[in-house]
Scaffold this motif. Sequence first.
Motif, PDB file in Angstrom:
ATOM      1  N   SER A  49       0.843  -1.193   0.000  1.00  0.00           N
ATOM      2  CA  SER A  49       0.000   0.000   0.000  1.00  0.00           C
ATOM      3  C   SER A  49       0.880   1.245   0.000  1.00  0.00           C
ATOM      4  O   SER A  49       1.728   1.418   0.883  1.00  0.00           O
ATOM      5  CB  SER A  49      -0.926   0.017   1.216  1.00  0.00           C
ATOM      6  OG  SER A  49      -1.628   1.246   1.262  1.00  0.00           O
ATOM      7  N   GLU A  58      -5.043   2.748  10.438  1.00  0.00           N
ATOM      8  CA  GLU A  58      -6.429   3.207  10.499  1.00  0.00           C
ATOM      9  C   GLU A  58      -6.651   4.487   9.686  1.00  0.00           C
ATOM     10  O   GLU A  58      -7.781   4.983   9.593  1.00  0.00           O
ATOM     11  CB  GLU A  58      -6.852   3.453  11.947  1.00  0.00           C
ATOM     12  CG  GLU A  58      -6.147   4.597  12.654  1.00  0.00           C
ATOM     13  CD  GLU A  58      -4.792   4.204  13.252  1.00  0.00           C
ATOM     14  OE1 GLU A  58      -4.211   5.040  13.980  1.00  0.00           O
ATOM     15  OE2 GLU A  58      -4.329   3.070  12.980  1.00  0.00           O
ATOM     16  N   ASP A  60      -6.035   6.846   5.962  1.00  0.00           N
ATOM     17  CA  ASP A  60      -6.030   6.600   4.523  1.00  0.00           C
ATOM     18  C   ASP A  60      -5.416   7.737   3.715  1.00  0.00           C
ATOM     19  O   ASP A  60      -5.462   7.714   2.486  1.00  0.00           O
ATOM     20  CB  ASP A  60      -7.457   6.338   4.029  1.00  0.00           C
ATOM     21  CG  ASP A  60      -8.051   5.071   4.620  1.00  0.00           C
ATOM     22  OD1 ASP A  60      -7.419   4.013   4.511  1.00  0.00           O
ATOM     23  OD2 ASP A  60      -9.141   5.168   5.213  1.00  0.00           O
ATOM     24  N   SER A  92     -11.077   3.953   1.852  1.00  0.00           N
ATOM     25  CA  SER A  92     -11.070   3.112   3.051  1.00  0.00           C
ATOM     26  C   SER A  92     -11.219   1.639   2.693  1.00  0.00           C
ATOM     27  O   SER A  92     -10.753   0.762   3.420  1.00  0.00           O
ATOM     28  CB  SER A  92     -12.197   3.525   4.001  1.00  0.00           C
ATOM     29  OG  SER A  92     -13.459   3.404   3.358  1.00  0.00           O
ATOM     30  N   PHE A  93     -11.842   1.349   1.547  1.00  0.00           N
ATOM     31  CA  PHE A  93     -12.045  -0.037   1.104  1.00  0.00           C
ATOM     32  C   PHE A  93     -10.975  -0.490   0.100  1.00  0.00           C
ATOM     33  O   PHE A  93     -11.175  -1.476  -0.614  1.00  0.00           O
ATOM     34  CB  PHE A  93     -13.440  -0.197   0.491  1.00  0.00           C
ATOM     35  CG  PHE A  93     -13.782   0.839  -0.562  1.00  0.00           C
ATOM     36  CD1 PHE A  93     -13.406   0.671  -1.885  1.00  0.00           C
ATOM     37  CD2 PHE A  93     -14.475   1.982  -0.206  1.00  0.00           C
ATOM     38  CE1 PHE A  93     -13.725   1.612  -2.843  1.00  0.00           C
ATOM     39  CE2 PHE A  93     -14.795   2.951  -1.171  1.00  0.00           C
ATOM     40  CZ  PHE A  93     -14.422   2.761  -2.483  1.00  0.00           C
ATOM     41  N   CYS A  94      -9.859   0.209   0.047  1.00  0.00           N
ATOM     42  CA  CYS A  94      -8.787  -0.121  -0.896  1.00  0.00           C
ATOM     43  C   CYS A  94      -8.410  -1.608  -0.784  1.00  0.00           C
ATOM     44  O   CYS A  94      -8.064  -2.082   0.307  1.00  0.00           O
ATOM     45  CB  CYS A  94      -7.560   0.735  -0.611  1.00  0.00           C
ATOM     46  SG  CYS A  94      -6.126   0.332  -1.643  1.00  0.00           S
ATOM     47  N   PRO A  95      -8.471  -2.365  -1.879  1.00  0.00           N
ATOM     48  CA  PRO A  95      -8.161  -3.801  -1.813  1.00  0.00           C
ATOM     49  C   PRO A  95      -6.763  -4.103  -1.296  1.00  0.00           C
ATOM     50  O   PRO A  95      -6.574  -5.063  -0.535  1.00  0.00           O
ATOM     51  CB  PRO A  95      -8.322  -4.261  -3.264  1.00  0.00           C
ATOM     52  CG  PRO A  95      -9.258  -3.279  -3.872  1.00  0.00           C
ATOM     53  CD  PRO A  95      -8.935  -1.968  -3.217  1.00  0.00           C
ATOM     54  N   LYS A  97      -5.075  -2.421   0.846  1.00  0.00           N
ATOM     55  CA  LYS A  97      -5.087  -2.197   2.300  1.00  0.00           C
ATOM     56  C   LYS A  97      -5.570  -3.430   3.044  1.00  0.00           C
ATOM     57  O   LYS A  97      -5.078  -3.740   4.139  1.00  0.00           O
ATOM     58  CB  LYS A  97      -5.975  -0.996   2.612  1.00  0.00           C
ATOM     59  CG  LYS A  97      -6.223  -0.736   4.094  1.00  0.00           C
ATOM     60  CD  LYS A  97      -7.194   0.417   4.288  1.00  0.00           C
ATOM     61  CE  LYS A  97      -7.513   0.636   5.764  1.00  0.00           C
ATOM     62  NZ  LYS A  97      -8.466   1.763   5.975  1.00  0.00           N
ATOM     63  N   HIS A  98      -6.533  -4.137   2.480  1.00  0.00           N
ATOM     64  CA  HIS A  98      -7.162  -5.263   3.167  1.00  0.00           C
ATOM     65  C   HIS A  98      -6.647  -6.622   2.702  1.00  0.00           C
ATOM     66  O   HIS A  98      -7.182  -7.656   3.107  1.00  0.00           O
ATOM     67  CB  HIS A  98      -8.681  -5.190   2.967  1.00  0.00           C
ATOM     68  CG  HIS A  98      -9.294  -3.943   3.530  1.00  0.00           C
ATOM     69  ND1 HIS A  98      -9.456  -3.735   4.879  1.00  0.00           N
ATOM     70  CD2 HIS A  98      -9.755  -2.817   2.916  1.00  0.00           C
ATOM     71  CE1 HIS A  98     -10.021  -2.549   5.085  1.00  0.00           C
ATOM     72  NE2 HIS A  98     -10.200  -1.974   3.906  1.00  0.00           N
ATOM     73  N   SER A 100      -4.711  -9.926   2.621  1.00  0.00           N
ATOM     74  CA  SER A 100      -4.047 -10.781   3.610  1.00  0.00           C
ATOM     75  C   SER A 100      -2.804 -11.419   3.010  1.00  0.00           C
ATOM     76  O   SER A 100      -2.617 -11.433   1.782  1.00  0.00           O
ATOM     77  CB  SER A 100      -5.009 -11.876   4.088  1.00  0.00           C
ATOM     78  OG  SER A 100      -5.267 -12.800   3.032  1.00  0.00           O
ATOM     79  N   LEU A 197     -12.158  -5.665  -2.820  1.00  0.00           N
ATOM     80  CA  LEU A 197     -11.570  -6.999  -2.719  1.00  0.00           C
ATOM     81  C   LEU A 197     -12.603  -8.111  -2.914  1.00  0.00           C
ATOM     82  O   LEU A 197     -12.266  -9.198  -3.392  1.00  0.00           O
ATOM     83  CB  LEU A 197     -10.870  -7.144  -1.365  1.00  0.00           C
ATOM     84  CG  LEU A 197      -9.899  -8.312  -1.189  1.00  0.00           C
ATOM     85  CD1 LEU A 197      -8.847  -8.336  -2.280  1.00  0.00           C
ATOM     86  CD2 LEU A 197      -9.245  -8.233   0.190  1.00  0.00           C
ATOM     87  N   SER A 198     -13.857  -7.840  -2.565  1.00  0.00           N
ATOM     88  CA  SER A 198     -14.897  -8.863  -2.709  1.00  0.00           C
ATOM     89  C   SER A 198     -15.170  -9.215  -4.168  1.00  0.00           C
ATOM     90  O   SER A 198     -15.806 -10.230  -4.456  1.00  0.00           O
ATOM     91  CB  SER A 198     -16.197  -8.387  -2.044  1.00  0.00           C
ATOM     92  OG  SER A 198     -16.630  -7.163  -2.598  1.00  0.00           O
TER      93      SER A 198
END
Length: 322
Positions: A49, A58, A60, A92-95, A97-98, A100, A197-198
């Motif tokens: 990122s 937390e 962005d 905030s929903f940046c793929p 960032k989330h 794994s 990401l979904s």
Amino acid sequence: MPFLRGARRMATGLAPRLPSRASREGLPRVRVYLSKEKSRPQRATFPQSIAGHFCAAEEDSWMVNCGLDQHRFLISDREFPGSNRVLLQRPSFCPIKHLSEAQVACLPLETRERGVDVGVAILLQSANQKVLLTRRSKHLNIFPNIWVPPGGHIEPDEQLLDAGLRELREETGLCLQDREFSWRMLALWESVFPPVLSRGLPERHHVVVYLLVLSHQSHQQLQAGFKADEAEVSAYTWLEAQVLASIAATREEVGGTRKMVGDLPPAVSIMELQHGSAKTVAIPTTTFLNSAPARGEDVERVSTGTKFALQRWLDTLAEQAQ
């Protein structure tokens, strides 16, 4: 940051001759490099990122210094020769960032080793304070049928403004001459596709440099010079501040279609391109208020990065009014 007059290009004001888009496909891309706390610049990796390199988990956004440096786009927490200080933002929903560790491991090796690309987008404001947005062709692989400003990749040996004006010319036919405009760097946006990401693992990762270009011509004068490339652009429109403010207000939303809010007009006129001609078509204003759906097929909407850039533009207007 003050506005700069014209383009820092050739003294004659003529656009430099560049290879065609097709002939540039095999050229190396300008990549993102990062430097923090006096560290030596390091090439950013695809799963890394960019905003997260500087801000807390937390958060962005972060104020950074950036600029082209030896065929690299350098982003640093410290000033360096030729740098600009701007806001770097991710959704905030940046793929990325989330993402794994297990998901990173599932990325193809070629993708993991690709690095982070750099794009430039021209937010073109007319003399009567309307902003140009274009709808990407539905046949494009990345963000098809999405409303964005004209833009694209930076080629080797190009300056940021040169790249933006070239993309503007290639996509719309508009060729802005020196002394016909002023400009400034507006902000940086961390862009990932798919946008959530979904909807699948990341396939593209960019930092988009938004440049605000203030034309001395009205949108009617500029539109007279339009000759859009239908392979990339399927429609365009000039929007006023009231509509743009409502669009920008939806920048952190996810969920697809949206209902009308406020006192906006029920429809917006766009110029739709087909078979070399353009015709005026009215589409619901709510189309521009849509957000990225969490799952399934995307919807016609304004990209989240564009909404962020529009908010920065509105902030600029507010500053000028003070």
